[in-house]
Enzyme design. Structure first.
Site, PDB file in Angstrom:
ATOM      1  N   GLU A 190      36.105  65.394  47.507  1.00 17.57           N
ATOM      2  CA  GLU A 190      37.870  65.644  47.739  1.00 17.57           C
ATOM      3  C   GLU A 190      37.986  65.692  49.245  1.00 17.57           C
ATOM      4  O   GLU A 190      37.234  66.399  49.880  1.00 17.57           O
ATOM      5  CB  GLU A 190      37.870  66.891  47.182  1.00 17.57           C
TER       6      GLU A 190
ATOM      7  N   CYS B 222      44.177  70.468  52.650  1.00 12.24           N
ATOM      8  CA  CYS B 222      44.119  69.059  52.282  1.00 12.24           C
ATOM      9  C   CYS B 222      45.606  68.817  51.563  1.00 12.24           C
ATOM     10  O   CYS B 222      45.758  67.842  51.571  1.00 12.24           O
ATOM     11  CB  CYS B 222      42.808  68.843  51.433  1.00 12.24           C
TER      12      CYS B 222
ATOM     13  N   ASN C 155      37.858  74.905  55.882  1.00 17.53           N
ATOM     14  CA  ASN C 155      39.132  75.788  55.816  1.00 17.53           C
ATOM     15  C   ASN C 155      39.220  76.598  54.626  1.00 17.53           C
ATOM     16  O   ASN C 155      40.022  77.688  54.429  1.00 17.53           O
ATOM     17  CB  ASN C 155      40.305  74.646  55.722  1.00 17.53           C
TER      18      ASN C 155
END
Ligand code: NAP
Ligand code: G3H
Length: 487
Positions: free
Chosen positions: A259, A293, A163
């Site tokens: 992450e 996210c 992304n």
């Protein structure tokens, strides 16, 4: 300048020891645009032997790189930032085609990355050590001093998601390089063309031979091999919790910075400024179709203001720009990255409808373009209350008290960020203190930036802390030299 990346059949190459090299096995993975399914190119499915050569190269090159002065390393990063901006149109166009981000947001990803790299160079130049006198510990005399400086870890394996193929690759590469590590970048397959372009930028900026190398191939095929490779000293991974968990199970004695996924909640109290709250939530939930996210992924609202909030959300969702970035410069909601991703979002919506959620707006799908969708009266037995859609669908969960809001927020397996909307600072702090997340935003959407802030997830949302200074610290360790005076 970028012709070296591929041959005339659009077969891309990998950066190895300063050269762009083709595939040993002649196995390639085709990359299609999610916008019109056109073939953009193909990348090598690298073999284990090629990975071995790449890792050995990175290991060798790091020994010289760490001896450069930090000013020399910083100058290369400044140059890379300048080059990114020089090529912003070309790279943003590639991003748009490869991951379906609209041109405006793609440009902004590139310029944010240039800022990130420059700030990293500045921060690297400001890394300092300390000297600790021995006599402050009981029983020791004034005859010892520990001189502590920071050392690089060695070879950093950087694995980035689809992304933010430029930003989330550079936010690993730049901090790793400035402190003297070498890097092997494994970009997300859908996003690898943009990742290779970024590697070329660093190469053109003067990163020496072998200090930055790339590995392409499907994570499901090559992932286990690279993450358990003996020459890897540190892994910086951004992606799904599922893959993060797998890496953490398979590796041993290698530090990890991860992450992962999120289910960020926006908690709305009775006294919130509902107009501002609705604007923030809609921007936070739907930009890039919620494929972030940190997207707002659930709204937990006090019953007494829920009707008014839902009405304002519906109004603002109606104003979102939805379409195909090939036709519009600036959009909020675009086709999802793949049919698999869109099917998953559809599944979550069907489950919510079957279990009695009320569809406020949206719900339709054309190909992989899903309308921005809001469900009200979502309950905790619906999948949408807990799972991360990574798409433009948001549930409203009505609650009766702050305690209930906190309980539902914390019941999630994820713990990336949360927002609290209230005009009462005491309530804001009270709730922030209870939430099991890395960051709480008071009266703002959940989001990562500014990029020098600490950025971290707890529980299934990650381990370790990113953010420019924090990333540099994560990718280095203290080295103590103790001076002993015998007098
Ligand atoms: P993903 O499927 O987990 O892929 C991430 C990266 O891991 C890709 O480079 C992928 O390569 C690679 N990979 C896949 N399997 C692997 C394995 N077994 N070993 C090593 N690497 C492997 O995630 P994504 O679909 O790209 O991104 C969406 C997810 O990332 C969401 O869950 C989102 O929340 C999370 N995310 C989190 C953050 C954050 O900062 N917290 C930021 C962005 C995204 P291939 O592409 O070749 O499979
Ligand atoms: O997708 C995850 C990114 O780290 C989110 O960054 O909040 O700036 O969109 P962002």
């Amino acid at each position: 300048m970028f012709g070296v990346l591929k041959d005339s059949d659009k077969r891309f190459k990998n950066l190895l020891n300063g050269d762009w090299v083709g595939s040993e096995s002649n196995q390639f993975i085709d990359i299609y645009s999610p916008l019109d399914q056109s073939l953009l190119g193909s990348v090598p499915a690298m073999t284990k032997n090629e990975v071995d050569i790449t890792m050995a190269t990175a290991k060798r090159a790091q020994k010289q790189w760490k001896l450069k002065t930090v000013n020399e390393r910083a100058d290369i990063l400044y140059k890379a930032a300048d080059l990114l901006l020089e090529h912003i149109e070309e790279l943003a166009h590639l991003l748009m085609l490869e991951i379906g981000k609209d041109m405006k947001s793609s440009r902004s990803e590139v310029s944010r990355t240039a800022d990130f790299i420059r700030f990293t160079a500045d921060s690297g130049k400001n890394v300092s050590g300390e000297s600790i006198p021995g006599d402050s510990f009981p029983g020791f005399k004034n005859n010892k001093v520990s001189v502590v400086k920071r050392e690089p870890l060695g070879v950093v394996l950087a694995i980035s998601p689809f992304n933010y193929p430029v930003n989330l690759a550079a936010s690993k590469i730049a901090p790793a390089l400035i402190i003297g590590n070498s890097v092997v970048l494994k970009p997300a397959t859908q996003g690898s063309l943009s990742g290779l372009y970024l590697a070329r930028i660093f190469q053109l900026a003067g990163v020496p031979l072998g200090v930055l190398n790339t590995v392409t191939g499907k994570g499901s095929e090559i992932g286990d091999y690279i993450t358990t490779h003996k020459d890897v000293d540190f892994i910086n991974f951004t992606g799904s919790t599922e893959v993060g968990r797998r890496i953490s199970k398979l590796t041993s004695m290698v530090p990890l910075l991860m992450e992962l996924g999120g289910k960020d909640a926006a908690i709305v109290l009775e006294d919130a400024d509902l107009e501002m709250t609705a604007s923030q939530i809609v921007a936070g939930a739907f930009s890039y179709s919620g494929q972030r996210c940190t997207a707002v992924k659930r709204i937990i609202v006090m019953e007494s203001v829920a009707d008014e909030l839902v009405q304002r959300l519906e109004e603002k969702i109606g104003q979102l720009k939805v379409g195909n970035p090939l036709e519009h410069e600036s959009l909020d909601v675009v086709p999802l990255i793949s049919t698999k991703a869109a099917d998953f979002v559809s599944e979550l919506m069907e489950d919510a409808v079957e279990k009695g959620a009320e569809l406020v707006t949206g719900g339709h799908r054309t190909g992989n373009l899903i309308e921005p969708t809001l469900f009200d009266y979502v309950t905790t037995h619906m999948r949408l209350a807990w799972e991360e859609p990574f798409g433009p669908v948001v549930p409203v969960i009505r609650v009766k008290s702050k305690e209930e809001a906190i309980e539902i927020a914390n019941e999630s397996e994820y713990g990336l960020q949360s927002s609290v909307f209230t005009q009462n600072i005491e309530d804001a702090f009270y709730i922030a203190d209870q939430l099991e997340v890395g960051t709480v935003q008071v009266n703002n959407k959940t989001e990562r930036g500014p990029d020098h802030f600490p950025f971290l997830g707890v529980k299934s949302s990650g381990m370790g802390t990113q953010g420019i200074r924090y990333s540099i610290e994560s990718m280095s360790r203290p080295k103590a030299t103790i001076i002993n005076l015998h007098r």
